[in-house]
Write an enzyme that holds these catalytic residues in place. Structure first.
Site, PDB file in Angstrom:
ATOM      1  CB  CYS A  66      -0.892   0.039   1.247  1.00  0.00           C
ATOM      2  SG  CYS A  66      -2.049  -1.341   1.370  1.00  0.00           S
TER       3      CYS A  66
ATOM      4  N   GLY B  62      -0.729   0.475  -5.170  1.00  0.00           N
ATOM      5  CA  GLY B  62      -2.059  -0.069  -4.921  1.00  0.00           C
ATOM      6  C   GLY B  62      -3.082   0.564  -5.820  1.00  0.00           C
TER       7      GLY B  62
ATOM      8  CG  ASN C  21       3.068   0.148   3.211  1.00  0.00           C
ATOM      9  OD1 ASN C  21       2.731  -0.976   2.846  1.00  0.00           O
ATOM     10  ND2 ASN C  21       4.219   0.686   2.871  1.00  0.00           N
ATOM     11  N   GLY C  22       1.594  -2.212   5.351  1.00  0.00           N
ATOM     12  CA  GLY C  22       2.261  -3.322   6.015  1.00  0.00           C
ATOM     13  C   GLY C  22       1.278  -4.394   6.418  1.00  0.00           C
TER      14      GLY C  22
ATOM     15  CE1 TYR D 258       6.888  -5.537 -10.579  1.00  0.00           C
ATOM     16  CE2 TYR D 258       5.836  -6.040  -8.490  1.00  0.00           C
ATOM     17  CZ  TYR D 258       5.756  -5.810  -9.843  1.00  0.00           C
ATOM     18  OH  TYR D 258       4.546  -5.856 -10.472  1.00  0.00           O
TER      19      TYR D 258
END
Length: 463
Positions: A14, A42, A117-118, A257
């Site tokens: 995210c 996202g 985020n996570g 990536y």
């Protein structure tokens, strides 16, 4: 759903944004620009929470892309000095509007909003404890577990509440949090998920990546340190460092990536790391070839580095369809394997009668690599060699990246010879773990669990 069926990548986690500004009329626009810059992290949902002039937290969120959710009317309607934003790819919880973030929590002491985020590895056990105490959950995300714990731990000081919760939760997290007067940034003790600080003349910014700081017209200051809490309000910026020691473990796949190439994370420029990985790959696994090209886009810097190191021409052998990211037509089984052609096509005139090297950033299941090798061979290539600018993915991630169970990972279930046979390439080679670390310019400080199974903390046992 179709995107998941045809894709052969780990999926982004995210992205989070935070804005504190003395110009309330600009706040929503700044968050919009920041979220737009983080759209690659996202594409499922997006949202914003903002503290209005009446000290009330309003929110707007929806399913889809940032540009679809935040119309001009929305951007100009919402104003305030403090705001946070979120773009989501679900790693816990299903894809529905209830799970879109930020989450706004109203309780007897006031209200706050939280974007995450996570992924927490102990969320289920914490949720069970809270449910036994009578808490009713409205979503299926681990973020709501954190929000409930913050509200229950609140004793008049939101920072103390955050510190208490940080001692209980386990996993990876970068939070942007706001109440009616302050913006707060939090990073987990290992620094698994990225978070950085920026500055504008009128205030401060928080973002998952530095590219978003630039998009919001800010100047990158620094990364939030592992375990650090950053509080921004009318008094300026305050840093509360962690007293708990943990060896830094930044996610290595940010550099392989996930992150945009124009971002710098923990002092490492993402483009340069990928370019270096390509050069290192050329040293470890050279090929006498006529042409080098990438699987766009994240494989491109590595392909340039590989070609430059060996003195082989670099070209655009694969062309990407920029509008194939989101599709809602699910094909039948007969056509599903052709799905990659919606995203990529081969430039036949370039590859015909040539020995080619295809550079990709990673292989997860191997299905896309197999289809690409066949497409390039069908286009007339004499030989097709695959080179991967990261080691084989052999273990699942539990820290906010959506990887398949281990038995679906080609690197965990097949030898190099079996993988080469499966994708039907003339040869296949991966960059070594040592080579990948060397490409970052650092000697350590990375989470490599998906590559070697060495998790920085205890994880669920269904690997």
């Amino acid at each position: 759903m179709y995107e998941l069926l045809m894709d052969d990548k780990m999926h982004e986690e995210c992205g989070v944004i935070g804005v504190y500004t003395s110009k309330p009329e600009l706040t929503t626009q700044l968050v919009y620009y920041g979220l737009f810059a983080l759209q690659h992290r996202g594409q499922e949902s997006a949202g914003i929470a903002i503290s209005t002039e009446e000290n009330h937290i309003e929110q707007h969120k929806g399913m889809g892309l940032v540009s679809e959710i935040f119309t001009n009317d929305v951007v100009h309607r919402l104003s305030g000095n403090v705001a946070i934003g979120h773009v989501r790819y679900s790693t816990t919880g299903t894809s529905k509007i209830e799970n879109a973030q930020p989450l706004v929590v109203n309780y007897k002491k006031g209200s706050f909003a939280l974007a995450h985020n996570g992924n927490l590895v102990n969320a289920d056990s914490l949720k069970e404890i809270l449910e036994d105490e009578g808490v009713i959950f409205q979503t299926t995300t681990d973020t709501e577990v954190v929000a409930n714990m913050m509200a229950r731990n609140y004793k008049g000081n939101i920072v103390k509440s955050i510190k208490n919760v940080m001692e209980i939760i386990k996993g990876a997290f970068a939070f942007t949090i706001m109440d009616d007067k302050s913006l707060i940034g939090v990073r987990d003790h290992f620094g698994l998920r990225p978070l950085c600080i920026g500055k504008r003349d009128d205030g401060y910014l928080l973002a998952s990546e530095s590219c978003a700081i630039s998009a919001m017209g800010g100047e990158f200051i620094r990364d939030v340190e592992p375990g650090e809490i950053v509080v921004i309000n009318e008094n300026g910026i305050e840093s509360i460092k962690s007293t708990k020691y943990a060896q830094k473990k930044s996610c290595i796949f940010e550099f392989v990536y996930f992150a945009r190439p124009d971002s710098t994370i923990d002092g490492i420029n993402v483009y340069q790391a990928r370019f270096n990985a390509g050069k290192q790959l050329a040293k470890e696994a050279p090929v006498k070839a006529d042409l080098v090209f990438s699987v766009p886009d994240s494989g491109t810097p590595a392909a340039i580095g590989y070609a430059q190191e060996l003195g082989i021409p670099y070209g655009l052998g694969l062309i990407k369809n920029r509008y194939a990211k989101r599709t809602f037509i699910e094909p039948n089984q007969e056509l599903r394997e052709e799905g990659v052609k919606l995203k990529l096509s081969v430039l036949k005139e370039l590859v015909k009668d040539k020995v080619v090297v295809i550079i990709d950033d990673s292989i997860v299941r191997g299905t896309t690599s197999k289809q690409l090798a066949k497409m390039v061979r069908d286009a007339g290539a004499k030989e097709v060699h695959m080179r991967i600018a990261s080691p084989p993915v052999t273990h699942s991630c539990f820290f906010g990246i959506n990887t398949p169970f281990r038995n679906y990972l080609i690197g965990a279930t097949k030898s190099l010879e079996e993988m080469t046979e499966f994708i039907q390439a003339d040869s296949l080679q991966f960059l070594s773990i040592d080579g990948l670390i060397k490409a970052t310019g650092k000697e350590n400080g990375f989470c490599l669990a998906c590559l070697n199974g060495d998790y920085p903390m205890e994880v669920p046992n269904f690997k």
